[in-house]
Design a protein around this motif. Structure first.
Motif: not given
Length: 672
Positions: A609-628
């Motif tokens: 769903s659109t909800n799923f794809r956008f939420a996963s995009a933000i999660a990925a963004f946060g992990m990149v910023l944190r260099d997780s």
């Protein structure tokens, strides 16, 4: 009859006699008098370079007074209570010099002549340490109108008392004599336009993967705060990536509304679940759990008893602080109804009631009180909070919304200032039905770590306001979910089926984890959902039988039992069971919601769903910023690829703004 020699004359004679009788000492004093303002009494004994400065030393006491009087940023652990080194002393002194410059830039008389002389004297005495911190000692009096005498050097009231001093390098900003992680907090590096940066954030360590056989349960409190996203945006728009501990992934995700269905019947919120492949690791799956709070119209919302608690201390005298607070609160006032009431409490050197409870119909009176606010003085945060809760209790609405709205940069340094004292006070008032909303403002000395704790303990939400557009989002567009709680102490507990899942990881919510036994304990505090709020949580799971490239924790097999063993006939096709507990706003007993997620919910041919794809995009963004370490193949390009087609309706433009933010972050990362 003999007459008494006037005191000033006697002092001059005494000094002249001393100069004649002891030439070496006299010459030293003469040299000192040319560059340093001597007080009427004797100067304090000089402190050697290898001697700690005790709190009772006159210089220490003088600096402590300056810190409190002008709200200087204190970056030395336990300043005022323990002995400190000369370097630590110089660090605090540098902050006071910078602070004096800020104040006198707008008002030449903001710093008294006596305090200017004290700063000059201390600056001369600690010149070597200031120089080591890249501070030029002669800049304090450069280009000033000076009148000199043999014993004094004064700045005239109309002169510019001091010039801007260079910022202390990042490595010298926070001095801790024992352990750098002593306070459990971290500070940011120097930002653009920052003179002395002491922003603090609680340390965050990414949630690890857990073996289902050893830990089949995951329990946490929901989080509806959004401060981290707008704070991250502030860093990126200023041309720098945020410190990793400023990035709370769940707050990035929950900044955005999602199109979950409205609840049915009497339930205050609906529960939506979805499973798809994890975009950053094709071997893993991603599980979404979404809650949607019931929306209310203005006519169905209870009346509000709001107490604005405004920090007007000296540290708030910046364009992005008190002036922005005033503009923001005016937006909220314009949304008030006649049945709502507003009080206005301020705190600086002392706390005071500026506006008693006033009906929302008298907007002009409320707006005029907001316009009269001015910044100055030290920060009696504890006193202000106590007075605000007192006013809220006096005007308590039994069936209404009783709330204190705190607007501050979080820099409490006078009164009830320890985190423990403040949180205990707020917990006590929370139990009396008075909630707390925290609005953060400003840069440089921003105390994110403290404000997050206050909002969590006060059954409220925490937002960071960096622009008037953000104020409109929080206090106008999201007003109902910001101020009106429909469910409190909302907890989530997930049980994973070891036959289907070998390991799992909760993305974000690191500071919201609960003990498994807390789920059924109604005494344990948890998060709140406001009217119309949507809350999203993501689990990354490793299916059973998959050899993952992620290193999982290794635990020796147990000798006497097999924890987490699957029960053959129960939930054979289930990935996990989701349980939620919540209380209605006026209730003390929780209610339970249970929902199972089937393995068949994942269809390889089904588009998420659109909800799923956008939420996963933000999660990925946060992990990149944190260099997780768990970001897999996530990068800014993947974030863009996920988010761009998932913008959806986006009436307010929040999702499109996110895409622009990702582009900026990518540019900064490439240039770094």
């Amino acid at each position: 009859m003999s007459s008494r020699i006037p005191s000033p004359v006697w002092q001059k004679v005494s000094i002249a006699t001393l100069l004649l009788l002891i030439p070496p000492v006299g010459m030293a004093i003469a040299r000192q008098s040319v560059t340093v303002a001597l007080p009427a009494n004797l100067t304090p004994p000089r402190i050697s370079s290898n001697t700690s400065i005790l709190p009772r030393h006159p210089d220490y006491q003088a600096l402590k007074v300056l810190v409190q009087k002008y709200s200087c940023v204190v970056s030395v652990q336990n300043f005022g209570k323990v002995a400190i080194t000369r370097t630590e002393f110089a660090t605090v002194l540098s902050a006071c010099i910078n602070r004096s410059q800020e104040l006198t830039a707008n008002n030449p008389n903001a710093v008294s002549q006596a305090d200017i002389q004290t700063l000059q004297r201390l600056q001369a005495q600690f010149a070597p340490e200031l120089a080591a911190l890249k501070v030029k000692p002669d800049e304090l009096v450069e280009d000033s109108t000076i009148t000199q005498s043999p014993t004094t050097r004064k700045l005239t009231p109309a002169s510019k008392p001091m010039l801007a001093l260079p910022s202390v390098p990042p490595q010298n900003q926070f001095l801790n004599r024992s352990n750098p992680s002593y306070s459990g907090k971290v500070t940011t590096e120097n930002q653009p336009n920052s003179q002395f940066n002491t922003e603090s954030y609680n340390r965050i360590d990414d949630n690890p993967f857990h073996h289902v056989n050893n830990e089949p349960l995951s329990t946490f409190s929901i989080d509806v705060d959004t401060a981290s996203y707008s704070n991250v945006r502030r860093f990126i728009t200023q041309g720098t990536l945020p410190p990793k501990d400023a990035v709370r992934v769940e707050e990035l995700i929950n900044y955005f509304p999602y199109n979950y269905p409205q609840p049915q019947g009497d339930r205050p919120f609906s529960v939506t679940t979805e499973v798809a492949n994890a975009p950053w690791n094709s071997q893993h799956k991603l599980v979404l759990v979404g809650l949607q709070g019931k929306r209310h119209t203005s006519a169905t919302l209870p009346p509000s008893n709001l107490v604005f608690l405004i920090d007007v201390s000296g540290s708030m005298d910046q364009p992005d602080k008190l002036p922005l607070v005033q503009q923001s609160l005016k937006l909220l006032v314009n949304q008030l109804r006649p049945e709502d009431k507003v009080s206005l409490v301020v705190y600086a050197g002392n706390a005071g009631l500026v506006l008693p409870a006033t009906p929302g119909s008298q907007k002009a009176k409320i707006l005029a009180a907001i316009d009269r606010l001015q910044a100055g003085g030290s920060t009696a945060g504890g006193q202000g909070i106590e007075l605000a809760y007192k006013i809220a209790k006096q005007n308590f609405l039994k069936s209404g919304n009783n709330r204190v709205i705190l607007a501050t940069d979080g820099d409490f340094n006078v009164g009830v200032s320890s985190d423990a004292e403040l949180t205990r006070l707020i917990e006590q008032k929370r139990d009396q039905g008075i909630y707390l909303t925290v609005l953060g403002f400003g840069t440089g000395n921003y105390k994110d770590s403290k404000m997050e704790q206050l909002a969590d303990r006060g059954n409220g939400n925490y937002a960071y306001i960096d622009t008037l557009l953000e104020a409109k989002k929080v206090l106008v567009n999201d007003l109902r979910q910001t101020l009106f709680t429909i469910a409190k102490d909302v907890k989530i507990q997930v049980e994973f089926n070891p036959a289907k899942v070998q390991a799992y990881r909760l993305i974000g919510y690191e500071n919201r984890l609960l003990q498994n036994q807390d789920f059924n304990d109604d005494r344990k505090d948890a998060g709140e959902i406001g009217a119309g709020h949507s809350v999203t949580a993501l689990y990354e799971i490793i299916p059973t039988g998959i050899t993952s490239d992620v290193k999982l924790p290794q635990i020796d097999p147990l000798r006497y039992q097999r924890p987490g063993a699957a029960t053959p006939d129960i939930g054979a096709n289930e990935l996990m069971q989701v349980k939620l507990r919540y209380k209605l706003p006026q209730a003390n007993t929780s209610q339970l919601i249970t929902q199972a997620i089937q393995d068949s919910d994942l269809q390889s041919t089904q588009t998420p769903s659109t909800n799923f794809r956008f939420a996963s995009a933000i999660a990925a963004f946060g992990m990149v910023l944190r260099d997780s370490e768990y970001k897999g193949n996530a990068n800014y390009n993947l974030v863009m690829k996920l988010a761009t087609p998932a913008v959806g309706e986006d009436k307010e433009g929040y999702r499109r703004e996110f895409i622009r933010l990702v582009e900026q972050a990518n540019t900064i990362a490439v240039e770094k």
